[in-house]
Design an enzyme around this catalytic site. Structure first.
Site, PDB file in Angstrom:
ATOM      1  CG  HIS A 192      -9.420  -7.787   7.437  1.00  0.00           C
ATOM      2  ND1 HIS A 192      -8.745  -8.512   8.379  1.00  0.00           N
ATOM      3  CD2 HIS A 192      -8.632  -7.775   6.339  1.00  0.00           C
ATOM      4  CE1 HIS A 192      -7.597  -8.949   7.882  1.00  0.00           C
ATOM      5  NE2 HIS A 192      -7.495  -8.510   6.635  1.00  0.00           N
ATOM      6  CD  GLU A 219      -1.743  -2.406   1.428  1.00  0.00           C
ATOM      7  OE1 GLU A 219      -0.583  -2.649   1.854  1.00  0.00           O
ATOM      8  OE2 GLU A 219      -2.591  -3.288   1.260  1.00  0.00           O
TER       9      GLU A 219
END
Lengths: 369, 337
Positions: free
Chosen positions: B139, B70
């Site tokens: 998550h 990322e």
């Protein structure tokens, strides 16, 4: 239906209406009513309006009460003569409620749904109701769409086929408006009649749609059985240029609302949902540019570009106006050629076909026969 | 407007229509082109949940699969935005912001300011958030308040398919970095969505339901929880007005204040952890700017200050539900008699 007993039922205003809420009765049980009287206020997600009496008699029963939510077709009340026995009315209501089945979801079983045709390279959406007779074509005004006729379409379709279309740049039709002129839109309406193999039609136009009807009648008088002009453009130069500009440029609810309120004699009819729907339309890519193009061609500098007063009367012509119209003044109805039927309705505004639907429908019914 | 589509389809359509309209729009992220279980271009999966499905077949190299880094690809997207592209980067889960945070809050958010208004960074970072899918503590978080905290970022949290499409198109056309937060529990939600492209302005809250007794200010998936609660409360004669913020930055303070002026009572509902979230932010703003309109104390309904549990039973208890909202509304009614 039992002798002399008439129902007042939940109306269906527009394709998406499934149910309505009773906001309140406007007349008391036992009151004498005549056709056209407003008897009960109904609210839906989209719009609030009064139901007008279709029959004369006495309001014998208020079956639904304030706050009740009823499906379309549900029993609101009973109108009957004094001579009908209470027991008969009670039996009728019991029977109606026992047998009433709410209509199925139209979208799923092939009920009324819009269709589309290709005209001059553009997709034109339209809605057809009714059948037979000389067709009626309903033409909305600047910034409108076929839903502007939601209180008229079904009623007029009781006796004949009635089409309502979305003009280019409006509703769900293509957003390409060509040069944006009245002549361009008139060609679209003529093309629409060609596409549907309509030889001759009664044209009913509201506001800019009236100017379009006049232009069709001028260009192709043989295709026009009559014109009905409601709060119409095309009969003089005056128009509220601030309204047109405000409608085009307003990007937020607060900015748009005051402009839309000018359309109605009762500003309370401008619901949050109505404003949201208009904003959703205006936010579609190309709409603001299309509306600007139309405005610049149709009413440059805040005055209508063209008057077609001489066309009025060249075909059978009915003119309907709200005396308090703030967009196009009712004075444009003065001094029209001989043979033009003219009704100016006191206390009404630009959207007279919505706010005084029963009377407007009656006048059109009489005109188109 | 008869066409219906899901939240997921609305997002896909917004991406496709903007890629069609503007060739500087590119999509990048983990698995956005191909992905799990596929071997060809035509059947490319389009992300773990298929949100970008079909774009690779149509736009080829403008849809880029990136390494699982990322910090690298969010940084690349930010840099590409300053150099003339309009990248839409997918940060798969908002929880992964930690590994690319510098690129977002020290770089993207600061360029316009630090270069004297001469730099623009039209990047969109699409990201999934929210609990309810048994995806556990790393998550499932609602971290939009963290982005909202940072000047220079715009933060969007659509609650409906209609809003998702219009707000994503606006995000792509916007010249500032936009964090576009998609609740994963909403992807299958259906609603009316016009087929044509349209842009919804940022900073305009939506009044989802009108009522005169209590205002519920909320956002994202909680809008639907509020609506469920309001329907139940209506049966008890309590009419709630629900305000969906739609964007947390910019924030439509006017609409929040107006609804409080109308009802005099406020419940703020936020799925995020309770400290420094949208509920505290709204409550503080109302206390400062509309205190005189309040008839009684404000109630906040939020998740607890814990990680999102993995246990099904505990996760269900963790997420604010309609019962909690009803209880809060009734408490506000009771304390303001």
């Amino acid at each position: 239906m039992s002798e002399g007993i008439r129902t007042v039922c939940m109306p269906k205003w527009g394709l998406s209406m499934k149910e309505g809420k009773v906001a309140g009765w406007l007349v008391d049980e036992g009151a004498s009513i005549t056709p056209g009287d407003e008897i009960i206020d109904i609210e839906t997600e989209k719009i609030s309006s009064a139901v007008e009496a279709a029959d004369a008699g006495t309001l014998r029963r208020c079956v639904a009460q304030e706050g009740d939510v009823l499906p379309v077709g549900g029993l609101l009340g009973i109108v009957a003569d004094e001579s009908v026995a209470d027991a008969d009315i009670d039996a009728f209501v019991t029977d109606f409620q026992a047998n009433f089945v709410p209509p199925e979801d139209d979208d799923e079983d092939g009920g009324p749904a819009t269709e589309s045709v290709e005209i001059a390279g553009r997709t034109i959406r339209y809605l057809t109701r009714g059948e037979g007779g000389t067709p009626v074509i309903l033409i909305h005004g600047f910034g409108g769409d076929l839903n502007n006729w939601l209180f008229n379409h079904e009623a007029l379709a009781a006796k004949r086929v009635v089409h309502a279309l979305d003009l280019p740049g409006h509703g769900s039709s293509s957003k390409d408006v060509g040069d944006g002129s009245i002549g361009f839109f008139a060609d679209i309406v003529t093309g629409f009649a060609d596409a549907l193999e309509i030889e001759s039609a009664h044209l009913v136009g509201h506001s800019m749609g009236g100017a379009i009807a006049l232009a069709v009648a001028r260009a192709a008088p043989g295709r026009v059985a009559s014109i009905t002009l409601i709060g119409s453009a095309g009969l003089g130069s005056d128009i509220d240029g601030d309204y047109l500009e405000g409608f085009i440029s307003a990007e937020r609810r607060k900015d748009l609302k005051p402009h839309v309120e000018k359309l109605f004699s009762d500003p309370a009819l401008v619901t949050r949902q109505l404003i949201n729907d208009l904003l959703a339309f205006k936010r579609i890519d190309g709409v603001t540019a299309a509306l600007s193009t139309v405005r610049d061609a149709f009413a440059p500098g805040g005055a209508q570009a063209e008057a077609m007063r001489d066309v009025a009367g060249s075909v059978p012509t009915l003119v309907i106006w709200g005396a308090g119209d703030q967009i196009i003044p009712a004075s444009h109805a003065d001094g029209l050629p001989d043979g033009v039927d003219c009704t100016v309705m006191e206390g009404q505004g630009h959207m007279v076909q919505m706010e005084a639907a029963t009377e407007v429908n009656r006048l059109i019914d009489e005109r188109v026969g | 407007m008869a066409r219906t589509a899901t939240y997921q389809q609305a997002i896909n359509e917004a991406l496709a229509q903007e890629m069609e309209r503007d060739e500087t729009v590119v999509v990048m992220g983990e698995d956005v082109a191909g992905g799990l279980g596929t071997d060809g271009e035509r059947d490319a999966w389009g992300g773990p949940l298929g949100i970008t499905k079909g774009l690779y077949g149509k736009y080829g190299d403008r849809v880029m699969d990136t390494p699982i880094s990322e910090s690298a690809f969010i940084g690349a997207a930010v840099g590409a935005a300053t150099a003339g592209l309009r990248p839409v980067a997918e940060l798969m889960f908002i929880d992964f912001m930690g590994v690319c945070f510098d690129q977002i809050f020290n770089q993207a958010a600061k360029f316009r300011y630090m270069f004297g208004g001469k730099a623009e960074t039209p990047v969109v970072i699409r990201t999934m958030y929210g609990a309810g899918l048994r995806a556990a503590a790393q998550h499932s978080q609602c971290l939009y308040p963290v982005f909202t905290h940072i000047p220079g970022l715009k933060v969007v949290t659509p609650a409906t398919p209609y809003d998702a499409k219009g707000l994503l198109i606006q995000a792509i056309r916007d010249n500032d970095p936009v964090i576009f937060c998609e609740h994963k529990g909403l992807y299958t939600l259906e609603g009316d969505v016009p087929e044509e492209p349209y842009a919804l302005p940022f900073g305009e809250a939506n009044i989802v339901r009108e009522g005169d007794d209590v205002s519920i200010v909320t956002l994202g998936r909680m809008v639907h929880v509020a609506d469920e609660a309001a329907s139940a409360l209506a049966n008890d004669g309590i009419e709630c007005e629900i305000v969906d913020l739609r964007t947390t930055s910019p924030l439509d303070e006017d609409t929040v204040i107006e609804t409080v002026e109308n009802t005099g009572r406020l419940v703020v509902l936020d799925e995020a952890h309770p400290r420094c979230n949208m509920a505290t932010d709204i409550a503080a703003m109302v206390c400062e700017k509309a205190f005189d309109s309040l008839k009684g104390p404000i109630k906040q309904v939020t998740a607890p200050h814990t990680p999102v549990p993995f246990s099904d039973t505990l996760e269900d208890l963790y997420i604010p539900d309609a019962a909690a909202v009803q209880k809060a509304v009734k408490a506000v009614m009771e304390s303001s008699k």
